[in-house]
Design a protein around this motif. Structure first.
Motif, PDB file in Angstrom:
ATOM      1  N   UNK A   1       4.588   0.001   7.821  1.00 43.23           N
ATOM      2  CA  UNK A   1       5.876  -0.642   7.575  1.00 43.23           C
ATOM      3  C   UNK A   1       6.826   0.438   7.083  1.00 43.23           C
ATOM      4  N   UNK A   2       7.509   1.083   8.014  1.00 41.22           N
ATOM      5  CA  UNK A   2       8.375   2.209   7.657  1.00 41.22           C
ATOM      6  C   UNK A   2       9.536   1.760   6.784  1.00 41.22           C
ATOM      7  N   UNK A   3       9.983   0.516   6.955  1.00 42.10           N
ATOM      8  CA  UNK A   3      11.089   0.026   6.145  1.00 42.10           C
ATOM      9  C   UNK A   3      10.743  -0.023   4.672  1.00 42.10           C
ATOM     10  N   UNK A   4       9.464  -0.251   4.372  1.00 44.58           N
ATOM     11  CA  UNK A   4       9.004  -0.314   2.986  1.00 44.58           C
ATOM     12  C   UNK A   4       8.290   0.968   2.558  1.00 44.58           C
ATOM     13  N   UNK A   5       8.245   1.953   3.476  1.00 45.63           N
ATOM     14  CA  UNK A   5       7.581   3.209   3.160  1.00 45.63           C
ATOM     15  C   UNK A   5       6.073   3.097   3.076  1.00 45.63           C
ATOM     16  N   UNK A   6       5.498   2.084   3.765  1.00 43.51           N
ATOM     17  CA  UNK A   6       4.056   1.850   3.700  1.00 43.51           C
ATOM     18  C   UNK A   6       3.354   2.452   4.906  1.00 43.51           C
ATOM     19  N   UNK A   7       2.267   3.191   4.654  1.00 48.60           N
ATOM     20  CA  UNK A   7       1.492   3.827   5.715  1.00 48.60           C
ATOM     21  C   UNK A   7       0.003   3.513   5.556  1.00 48.60           C
ATOM     22  N   UNK A   8      -0.378   2.229   5.514  1.00 49.24           N
ATOM     23  CA  UNK A   8      -1.796   1.904   5.266  1.00 49.24           C
ATOM     24  C   UNK A   8      -2.744   2.286   6.400  1.00 49.24           C
ATOM     25  N   UNK A   9      -2.226   2.746   7.537  1.00 45.96           N
ATOM     26  CA  UNK A   9      -3.114   3.167   8.623  1.00 45.96           C
ATOM     27  C   UNK A   9      -4.000   4.326   8.185  1.00 45.96           C
ATOM     28  N   UNK A  10      -3.602   5.044   7.159  1.00 43.65           N
ATOM     29  CA  UNK A  10      -4.363   6.192   6.673  1.00 43.65           C
ATOM     30  C   UNK A  10      -5.481   5.792   5.711  1.00 43.65           C
ATOM     31  N   UNK A  11      -5.618   4.488   5.444  1.00 43.28           N
ATOM     32  CA  UNK A  11      -6.606   4.022   4.475  1.00 43.28           C
ATOM     33  C   UNK A  11      -7.773   3.359   5.185  1.00 43.28           C
ATOM     34  N   UNK A  12      -8.970   3.581   4.684  1.00 43.71           N
ATOM     35  CA  UNK A  12     -10.167   2.944   5.230  1.00 43.71           C
ATOM     36  C   UNK A  12     -10.244   1.534   4.677  1.00 43.71           C
ATOM     37  N   UNK A  13     -10.476   0.561   5.572  1.00 44.13           N
ATOM     38  CA  UNK A  13     -10.607  -0.831   5.128  1.00 44.13           C
ATOM     39  C   UNK A  13     -12.041  -1.125   4.736  1.00 44.13           C
TER      40      UNK A  13
END
Length: 397
Positions: free
Chosen positions: A385-397
């Motif tokens: 979510x670039x609008x919120x500055x979120x990059x959770x794709x880099x985190x392991x679920x």
């Protein structure tokens, strides 16, 4: 647009949500019906809130006059990601730009080495011969038409004579009639001796800024024949092509499970076989290739607040657990082969509607016989979510 936009929110709230579609499947229609939404017939000139269109629907004229409370399930030029040749072109351009700015190390190769034919034929021949020399005379490639699906027109080649025959017949092919030829991943991860690929559902609600989700309920699609990379088996599509449209014609096709395995089962298998760390690295790699493929098209896709897209990502896992992006589908199959398949796809569509029609969507939900069980939390997980500055794709679920 002025005429459509003039419809007041109060007017919209007085009636049920209305939908129109040229792509009706049970898992879609059941979600609309459960919500009490009304179907707008093709011969009716009536206002609708959602148009669920097939990928071949021409959207340009439609997009010119949409009201604030209308959505369409495709971006106007979604084919920049979903047509095989354009996807590869945009990914190559993206990687070159990263390398030019000193960021090339941020992303691995996303797709196998690929050329567009007939335009890149000389380059392909050069690479074919290089691979042949490097691997003791073996050079294995897969040919796919740029704009077809369900395994139509796909074949494997291991000799230049085969491609020359194709070139003689298709030397003037352009646009949708072109092919891509890709290095064949001939050491895929096998389960029970069989090849598979993954179908992963990705929802994009905006490209600028980019906002995307990945659904937890993907699945593996298995071949019915045990895998072999022997030249004698190259014509056996039941061994090499995972498409259900191909596999369902096999005598060994199992109608009970449809040759599918929930992605959660694959995670358990790789954890037990290769360990937690290797499994986490594989799934993080899958999230990374989805993210970077979207970034590769971000500046090209026409962003429109009235649009969203449910993509079907096809990912192949190599024997070393490295994921490869094979293709992206604009209208992933929503036909169900088993009851569990229907439940999975119905759930995915339910979760799509929950996200693209939030509670504050222009007053349309307040008088819609809303079934609360249909609106509870879903299976989509935020990827970016670039609008919120979120990059959770880099985190392991």
């Amino acid at each position: 647009r002025a005429e459509s936009g003039a419809r007041s929110r109060a007017e919209t709230a007085m009636r049920r949500m209305r939908w129109r579609s040229d792509f009706e499947k049970k898992c879609i229609v059941s979600n609309f019906e459960r919500r009490g939404w009304r179907k707008v017939m093709d011969d009716e000139d009536e206002y609708w809130n959602l148009y669920w269109a097939s990928k071949s629907t021409h959207l340009s004229s439609l997009m010119m006059r949409l009201g604030e409370d209308q959505l369409v399930n495709h971006f106007p030029n979604h084919y920049e990601l979903t047509r095989k040749d354009l996807m590869v072109k945009n990914i190559k351009k993206y990687r070159k730009e990263l390398e030019r700015t000193g960021r090339g190390s941020e992303v691995d190769e996303l797709v196998p080495v690929t050329f567009t034919l007939p335009a890149d034929y000389p380059l392909f021949v050069e690479e074919f011969r290089r691979v042949e020399l490097e691997h003791g005379g073996r050079s294995l490639w897969i040919m796919k038409p740029c704009a077809k699906c369900q395994g139509v027109g796909i074949f494997l080649i291991s000799k230049l004579a085969q491609i020359k025959k194709w070139a003689a017949r298709n030397g003037d092919a352009t646009g949708r009639d072109q092919y891509v030829v890709s290095r064949y991943i001939d050491h895929p991860l096998l389960v029970g001796g069989r090849k598979f690929d993954l179908r992963i559902y990705v929802l994009v609600t905006g490209y600028n800024p980019l906002r995307a989700y990945v659904h937890k309920d993907g699945f593996a699609r298995f071949c019915t024949a045990k895998y072999s990379s022997s030249p004698a088996d190259l014509d056996n599509v039941l061994m090499h092509l995972t498409n259900v449209a191909v596999q369902k014609h096999s005598e060994d096709y199992n109608e009970d499970h449809g040759g599918k395995w929930h992605i959660h089962n694959l995670r358990l298998y790789t954890q037990a076989t290769y360990g937690q760390e290797a499994t986490d690295r594989m799934f993080l790699g899958i999230r990374g290739l989805i993210y970077h493929s979207l970034k590769a098209c971000q500046s090209i896709i026409i962003n429109d607040k009235h649009c969203f897209e449910l993509y079907g990502y096809d990912v192949l896992i190599e024997g070393n657990l490295r994921p490869w992006l094979i293709e992206v589908n604009a209208s992933p199959s929503l036909s169900a082969t088993t009851p569990s398949d229907l439940a999975l796809k119905t759930g995915v569509i339910n979760d799509v509607l929950n996200i693209v029609f939030p509670d504050d969507f222009p007053e349309v939900n307040k008088n819609n016989n809303r079934d609360e069980s249909a609106w509870r939390g879903g299976g989509f997980r935020l990827l970016v979510d670039e609008g919120a500055g979120a990059q959770p794709w880099q985190q392991v679920e």
